[in-house]
Design a protein around this motif. Sequence first.
Motif, PDB file in Angstrom:
ATOM      1  N   GLN A   1       0.750  -1.304   0.167  1.00 15.16           N
ATOM      2  CA  GLN A   1      -0.049  -0.087   0.070  1.00 15.16           C
ATOM      3  C   GLN A   1       1.019   1.094  -0.041  1.00 15.16           C
ATOM      4  O   GLN A   1       1.862   1.363   1.049  1.00 15.16           O
ATOM      5  N   VAL A   2       0.545   2.035  -0.810  1.00 15.98           N
ATOM      6  CA  VAL A   2       1.378   3.675  -1.022  1.00 15.98           C
ATOM      7  C   VAL A   2       0.534   4.595  -0.743  1.00 15.98           C
ATOM      8  O   VAL A   2      -0.683   4.673  -1.263  1.00 15.98           O
ATOM      9  N   GLU A   3       0.858   5.353   0.147  1.00 13.74           N
ATOM     10  CA  GLU A   3       0.229   6.663   0.629  1.00 13.74           C
ATOM     11  C   GLU A   3       1.017   7.903   0.240  1.00 13.74           C
ATOM     12  O   GLU A   3       2.296   7.822   0.220  1.00 13.74           O
ATOM     13  N   VAL A   4       0.543   8.947  -0.085  1.00 16.14           N
ATOM     14  CA  VAL A   4       1.140  10.218  -0.495  1.00 16.14           C
ATOM     15  C   VAL A   4       0.517  11.401   0.275  1.00 16.14           C
ATOM     16  O   VAL A   4      -0.548  11.379   0.387  1.00 16.14           O
TER      17      VAL A   4
ATOM     18  N   CYS B   1      -3.959   7.314  -2.374  1.00 16.55           N
ATOM     19  CA  CYS B   1      -3.693   6.075  -1.827  1.00 16.55           C
ATOM     20  C   CYS B   1      -3.870   5.086  -3.026  1.00 16.55           C
ATOM     21  O   CYS B   1      -4.787   5.195  -3.485  1.00 16.55           O
ATOM     22  N   LEU B   2      -2.833   4.160  -3.157  1.00 18.36           N
ATOM     23  CA  LEU B   2      -3.009   3.052  -4.065  1.00 18.36           C
ATOM     24  C   LEU B   2      -2.166   1.905  -3.694  1.00 18.36           C
ATOM     25  O   LEU B   2      -1.310   1.725  -2.765  1.00 18.36           O
ATOM     26  N   THR B   3      -2.302   0.708  -4.288  1.00 18.33           N
ATOM     27  CA  THR B   3      -1.959  -0.645  -3.912  1.00 18.33           C
ATOM     28  C   THR B   3      -1.103  -0.923  -5.306  1.00 18.33           C
ATOM     29  O   THR B   3      -1.434  -0.685  -6.529  1.00 18.33           O
ATOM     30  N   GLY B   4      -0.150  -1.881  -4.961  1.00 16.12           N
ATOM     31  CA  GLY B   4       0.633  -2.562  -6.254  1.00 16.12           C
ATOM     32  C   GLY B   4       1.181  -3.823  -5.705  1.00 16.12           C
ATOM     33  O   GLY B   4       1.586  -4.091  -4.503  1.00 16.12           O
ATOM     34  N   ALA B   5       1.467  -4.786  -6.622  1.00 15.08           N
ATOM     35  CA  ALA B   5       2.154  -6.120  -6.326  1.00 15.08           C
ATOM     36  C   ALA B   5       3.545  -5.901  -5.997  1.00 15.08           C
ATOM     37  O   ALA B   5       4.105  -4.986  -6.779  1.00 15.08           O
ATOM     38  N   PRO B   6       4.404  -6.783  -5.375  1.00 14.53           N
ATOM     39  CA  PRO B   6       5.870  -6.752  -5.412  1.00 14.53           C
ATOM     40  C   PRO B   6       6.461  -6.742  -6.690  1.00 14.53           C
ATOM     41  O   PRO B   6       5.968  -7.390  -7.695  1.00 14.53           O
ATOM     42  N   GLY B   7       7.254  -5.657  -6.639  1.00 17.89           N
ATOM     43  CA  GLY B   7       8.073  -5.527  -7.914  1.00 17.89           C
ATOM     44  C   GLY B   7       7.406  -4.554  -9.232  1.00 17.89           C
ATOM     45  O   GLY B   7       8.039  -4.376 -10.198  1.00 17.89           O
TER      46      GLY B   7
END
Length: 1011
Positions: free
Chosen positions: A349-352, A363-369
């Motif tokens: 999870q990425v928060e700015v 706020c967004l999410t992403g898979a490893p790599g």
Amino acid sequence: MLVNPAQLLDDCERAWHEAGEPSAVEEVESVVRRTMLVLEALVAYVLLAERSGLPWDAVFTRWPACTVHAVALGVRREAPGLARLLSEARASVVEARPELGRRRAASRAATADEVWITAAQAAASSLGWSLRPPATAAPPDLPPAAPAARAGATPPELRLGPGAGSVLLVLPDSPGPAGWQLAADGESITVSPPHWVLPGPVRRVEATDPAGTTHVSTVVDPDTVLLAFAADGHRIPLDEPLPATEVHLLHVGALETEGAQAAVVELPTPYGWSGWTLSKVSLAGVTRLRASGAALGNWLEVAVGRSFGWEGGATLPWLTAENGAPVWHRPPALRLRRKPGEPEARQWQVEVRRPGHEELLACLTGAPGALLDPWQDVPGPLLGPYEILVHRPDRRRGWRRLTAFLAEGVEAIPSAEWRLLAPQGGLVPARLNLRTSRPVAASSNAVAFAPYEIAKELVLRDGTSEFRVEVFVPHSEVRLELDGRPLSWSVRPLDIDAADLVRDSALTVRLPEQAVAVTPKLALVVEDTTLLTLTPERRTRTRKGDLRYSLAALTDTVRECDQAELRLLIAGQSVHVGTVRTQPIADDVVPDGTGLLLRGLRHSDELTARIYRVLAPWQQPLSVSVDDSGRIPLPAAWRSAGPLVVSLRAGTCTVGAAPSWPCLRDRDTLVLRRSPWTSVVVDATTEARTTEYLGGRGTLPRGDDAIPYQWIVAARGRDLQACGAKETAPAECRQALGEDGPDALLGAAESSLRSGELAAVLVGSGLAALRIREVVDPAAVRPVWRRAPLCALLLTAPLLPYLSDDPAYEIDELYPEEKELLDEMGQFLGEAGTVILAGHGDPHRTVGRFDAHVRILDGLPEIQQQAMWRTAGVVPRGLLDTDTRAAAAWQAFRDRRTLQYYAVREDCEEWLEAVENFLDDGHDLLARAFRDRGSGSLRGPSEAWMRVPQFSLGCALIARLAAVGDQRAVRLERGLRPLWTSVAAHAPDLTAVDLALAECLVTTETVRAAG
């Protein structure tokens, strides 16, 4: 009637737990009074927990019913309200225990009502109760406050400074004028944002913000001796694999790699990091690496999968943020870390956010790599600093933080790619043009640089906010090295004292790489006549345009000259890069109207004066630029401040590099003894009364608040006497400290003195022999380890037997707070201290003695002496490790001519004999250590200084025996003290080492005797 707070809380906890959740009806007066007492007790325990480094919420976990009832009272009462009640409770507690209100004790959790409401909700849930605060409070379903707290309290960040010329600790902005309190391996300093320049390698820095929260930053690990920085200057943590990209590595020794051969370019060493190497390295194909100076087998892995960090984007090489961070005009993408074999199902999870703000911008999410665009949902224009928090949604730990300064759509066009040195000094003028796209605008679209301007401030605006950046153009510069220690870069011709040429000195000139096709030479010129030319050293691994010239060859040539110039012969031009002088900068300093005047000034270029108040030696010096006529303007308050010490330095002083107190033996340090002084006692503060006392009026202030000032006066007493302060002040301060005993050792933490300075005062005051039977308050001792570790060691002495292997001392018997003190001790003393306390022999028992090897060293030229001792202190280690002992011995060796005066005295030999006889009578372990320091037979009285290390250790052993109750040692220490005090004043670091070593040896002997 006095009430024990813990008993009160325990009684109320039982009663309220049985009564159940708080009633909605109005409480009777007695219940309200009892609840207010409970609130004060809870606040006190929160402050104590924070001061001891314990989790503050442990208080609410232990007394959940008290927490719920106290908060329920506050949120129901419209006046004064919970926040007011908490503030009043804290004021009452601090009035009773003032030390809990000092800056070093964090207090936000003790007075923030939202923190208490959240804690009360958790407590109510654990009891099966319900707590519904009013609508203005945080709602019951509010998520845990940890992420918000992290966003609001941004920790300091270690990074590589602009141009890789320094290592910075970037400090977040803080409201109010108060600065950050830093403790770097026991050295204390107060600094202000945006950053602090590390003056050299340290193991760790503890930074306390103005709100009282302490952040710990580990800097150097002696086992890895390597720091890694990304291309944008951010530090890469070594607890995870290094990225397989181009990085900067700051390390000791050569780099050893496995896999592919790394492409290495050696860069100039950052300011203060002598003995270290800065390399720009491409890790593509490398599987792991280590520094040759690291512990055997200590390899660092290089990421085989995807590494975590920025990818793509573009920076403006001519702009930097205030903290030295690059400015991105094309925003970068974020690459999420992926370990080999890691499943893609585990999302990141990425928060700015904006730094220091809790508002979530995206706020967004992403898979490893995965490669993410964190800016896609951030409202534009993208301008200013942003903070990225990356974490696993299902985990509370493992948060990663990145920052980026964006300036989308901004373009910069310089008039030259590189600014060269001008023939007569300074740089060739240049210009930088900027273009922006609406709504972004710049305070100026054209920035012009004069010869001595290397950077200018610019303001970028987006219509609602404005952000400051620095604008510069890459340029040539010069730098001086002394004793292998690089000083700061300068675009002005350097002022070089001819006496420093023998100190392993060198001059480095930074040029564009294309300018050295023909090797430039460095010429020594006197009255337009070239006396000598030097060629640069051949250093194949360095940046091609950085030329280093050794200056030792100039020593004999300039001896008969009043002044000489250093000129760089390049491309048909002769560029002035330095001046070598054989006389001091000025002869004297005198009052002159509203300032000071330097007489006999011999320096025509930029000059800075640091001015110190003799009657207030604890205050930070005043830095003033000297004008061309030698005049130093002074503020009104300094014109009647009494005697002054003026330390002169060519150019501008490096931030954080100036010593806290100048060396009076430096010929560029001048003393103004007869200077007007006006009484300063207006509000009768301890500081003002101490100044009055040093001026000869009034008596020495006493009490806990006066102790830090007494330490400073006692430590700098010789200089203060020489400069006109009260003659008896140092002796009276030492006596007062000796009478205060343990309180004096606790108060040393507020003095900001070095361990060496503290050691000399410990000896003279008798505190080195103070008997401490138990550690009464471990929570009060722990902060002393951060700022005055030598004093903390003496306070912790009763616990040291628990580090032995003796079964009579089981470490599990100790409270957690006492175990924490022993952990601090291990970090301060190092591995050698742990080995000695465990009952084994001293692994470095001969390090520091002056024997036949030192006799040979005494006959060598100073430049060769420096080369033999240079490696000591390269890596910050424990006080009893071999490098620290060697550095302390080197300090004493350099002052051997002064120490000879005391060592040649007849009573020194008599006292040595008395110590030896005492130790031989039943102290076999200590006697062996004493003999190991022996110098062997001397060739005559001229070598008496070689006895100093043995005398120092012998005195320390007697003092620590006195501290454990040996009455014969008590009497002997009192006789030794006058001579020991004089020796300690000139060999302070050796004294500090010997006190710590003696404590370990005496503890080991005591444990053996008890067994």
